[in-house]
Write a protein that holds these residues in place. Structure first.
Motif, short mmCIF file in Angstrom:
data_model
loop_
_atom_site.label_atom_id
_atom_site.label_comp_id
_atom_site.label_asym_id
_atom_site.label_seq_id
_atom_site.Cartn_x
_atom_site.Cartn_y
_atom_site.Cartn_z
N VAL A 176 -35.16 70.96 44.85
CA VAL A 176 -34.91 70.14 43.66
C VAL A 176 -34.34 68.77 44.02
N LYS A 177 -33.42 68.69 44.97
CA LYS A 177 -32.80 67.42 45.32
C LYS A 177 -33.19 66.94 46.73
N ASN A 178 -34.31 67.49 47.22
CA ASN A 178 -34.80 67.09 48.55
C ASN A 178 -33.72 67.16 49.62
N LEU A 179 -33.01 68.27 49.62
CA LEU A 179 -31.97 68.46 50.62
C LEU A 179 -32.58 68.48 52.02
N LYS A 180 -31.81 67.96 52.97
CA LYS A 180 -32.23 68.02 54.36
C LYS A 180 -31.39 69.09 55.05
N PHE A 181 -32.05 69.97 55.78
CA PHE A 181 -31.37 71.10 56.41
C PHE A 181 -31.17 70.84 57.90
N GLU A 182 -29.94 71.08 58.35
CA GLU A 182 -29.60 70.85 59.75
C GLU A 182 -29.05 72.15 60.34
N PRO A 183 -29.91 72.94 61.00
CA PRO A 183 -29.45 74.21 61.58
C PRO A 183 -28.56 73.97 62.80
N ILE A 184 -27.38 74.61 62.82
CA ILE A 184 -26.49 74.53 63.98
C ILE A 184 -25.85 75.89 64.20
N GLU A 185 -25.24 76.07 65.35
CA GLU A 185 -24.60 77.33 65.68
C GLU A 185 -23.47 77.61 64.69
N ALA A 186 -23.39 78.86 64.24
CA ALA A 186 -22.48 79.20 63.13
C ALA A 186 -21.04 78.82 63.39
N GLY A 187 -20.58 78.97 64.63
CA GLY A 187 -19.20 78.65 64.94
C GLY A 187 -18.86 77.17 64.80
N GLN A 188 -19.90 76.32 64.77
CA GLN A 188 -19.68 74.87 64.64
C GLN A 188 -19.71 74.39 63.19
N LEU A 189 -20.04 75.28 62.28
CA LEU A 189 -20.20 74.88 60.87
C LEU A 189 -18.92 74.37 60.22
N PRO A 190 -17.74 74.92 60.54
CA PRO A 190 -16.52 74.35 59.93
C PRO A 190 -16.33 72.88 60.30
N ARG A 191 -16.60 72.52 61.56
CA ARG A 191 -16.44 71.13 61.97
C ARG A 191 -17.52 70.23 61.39
N ALA A 192 -18.66 70.84 61.07
CA ALA A 192 -19.76 70.05 60.51
C ALA A 192 -19.40 69.46 59.14
N VAL A 193 -18.40 70.04 58.47
CA VAL A 193 -17.97 69.50 57.18
C VAL A 193 -17.56 68.03 57.31
N GLU A 194 -17.07 67.66 58.48
CA GLU A 194 -16.63 66.29 58.71
C GLU A 194 -17.79 65.32 58.93
N SER A 195 -18.92 65.83 59.37
CA SER A 195 -20.00 64.93 59.80
C SER A 195 -21.25 64.94 58.93
N VAL A 196 -21.40 65.95 58.09
CA VAL A 196 -22.57 66.00 57.20
C VAL A 196 -22.08 66.09 55.74
N ASP A 197 -23.02 66.00 54.82
CA ASP A 197 -22.64 66.01 53.41
C ASP A 197 -22.12 67.36 52.95
N LEU A 198 -22.75 68.42 53.46
CA LEU A 198 -22.40 69.79 53.04
C LEU A 198 -22.53 70.70 54.25
#
Length: 274
Positions: A176-198
């Motif tokens: 619906v909103k043309n989201l872009k998906f960025e797959p990364i290792e699960a343990g890095q997802l908390p830090r990804a909050v700082e660098s991606v939109d969601l």
């Protein structure tokens, strides 16, 4: 003389019988100890805070062994080094047991930290802008969970033919909103909050990173097969210690601790429907 010999034999027989009785009693006493295995973090806390006190009231001595990976707790269980473990959901348990030729069985499911969508950019799911980037787990099982959250939030639609347990980006019919998906290792997802939109962060990794589950824009409506289980060797399913663990988890005392100490954890269906 024969009479004396007979009395000595009788006395010796009684002594041996008494020793055998003491040995049997010692074995029963040993069975009142339960060794639990759990991954360090919320599930080891769940054992010590919500399960162990109840079992101790039943007369058990409870020992907790913490693990830092998802391999050793099942190996320790199959080897008999521990009696039960708490760290895995049903799909993982069944897959691991099949791959490693183990006879493992779930005893009971427990409240589990859900995956959530976190953001430092948006205050709500409604605020998400066109073309926003979302980090998702790069393993198929957790990626499927992330896509189901987005579908529940109305941001994507998934093909009706897709298997909910293996949903991937190719199963998306409408973005619906043309989201872009960025797959990364699960343990890095908390830090990804700082660098991606969601970022779609599994609950155990969120808690390990000292994130508050209730800060998520949305928490998943977790399918029950993704909730963690107390697992035992299949041969022990009817053992008294297994029955007592199950009774402890089903108790009102257990749920009271969950409500106070584990806020945001999704309760299994059996707990909601009783």
């Amino acid at each position: 003389m024969k009479k004396v010999a007979s009395l000595l034999i009788l006395a010796l027989s009684l002594l041996l019988a008494a020793c055998g009785s003491e040995s049997s009693g010692g074995s029963a006493s040993e069975e009142k100890k339960i060794t639990f295995g759990a991954t360090a973090g919320p599930y080891s806390d769940m054992v010590t805070k919500a399960i162990q006190p109840i079992l101790e009231e039943k007369g058990y001595e409870v020992e907790l062994i913490e693990f830092s990976d998802y391999i050793q707790p099942n190996k320790a269980l199959a080897n008999g080094d521990i009696d039960a473990n708490l760290f895995q959901h049903l799909i993982y348990m069944e897959s691991f047991a099949k791959e490693n030729d183990m006879e493992l069985s779930e005893l009971i499911s427990v409240p589990t930290a859900p995956m959530g969508i976190y953001s430092n950019k948006f205050a709500s799911m409604e605020d998400i802008s066109e073309g926003a980037t979302i980090a998702i787990p790069n393993d198929p099982t957790n990626a499927a969970r992330a896509f189901l959250i987005l579908e529940d939030a109305g941001l994507i639609t998934i093909s009706a033919d897709a298997d909910p347990l293996t949903v991937s980006e190719k199963d998306i019919d409408e973005n619906v909103k043309n989201l872009k998906f960025e797959p990364i290792e699960a343990g890095q997802l908390p830090r990804a909050v700082e660098s991606v939109d969601l970022s779609a962060v599994p609950g155990n990794f969120a808690l390990a990173a000292s994130m508050n589950l209730l800060d998520a824009l949305v928490l998943e409506n977790m399918p029950d097969q993704y909730r963690n289980r107390v697992v035992v060797n299949t041969k022990d399913l009817e053992a008294q210690f297994a029955k007592d663990i199950k009774e402890a988890v089903e108790s009102a005392e257990f749920e009271a601790v969950i409500d106070e100490e584990f806020q945001g954890f999704g309760k299994p269906e059996w707990m909601l429907n009783r």
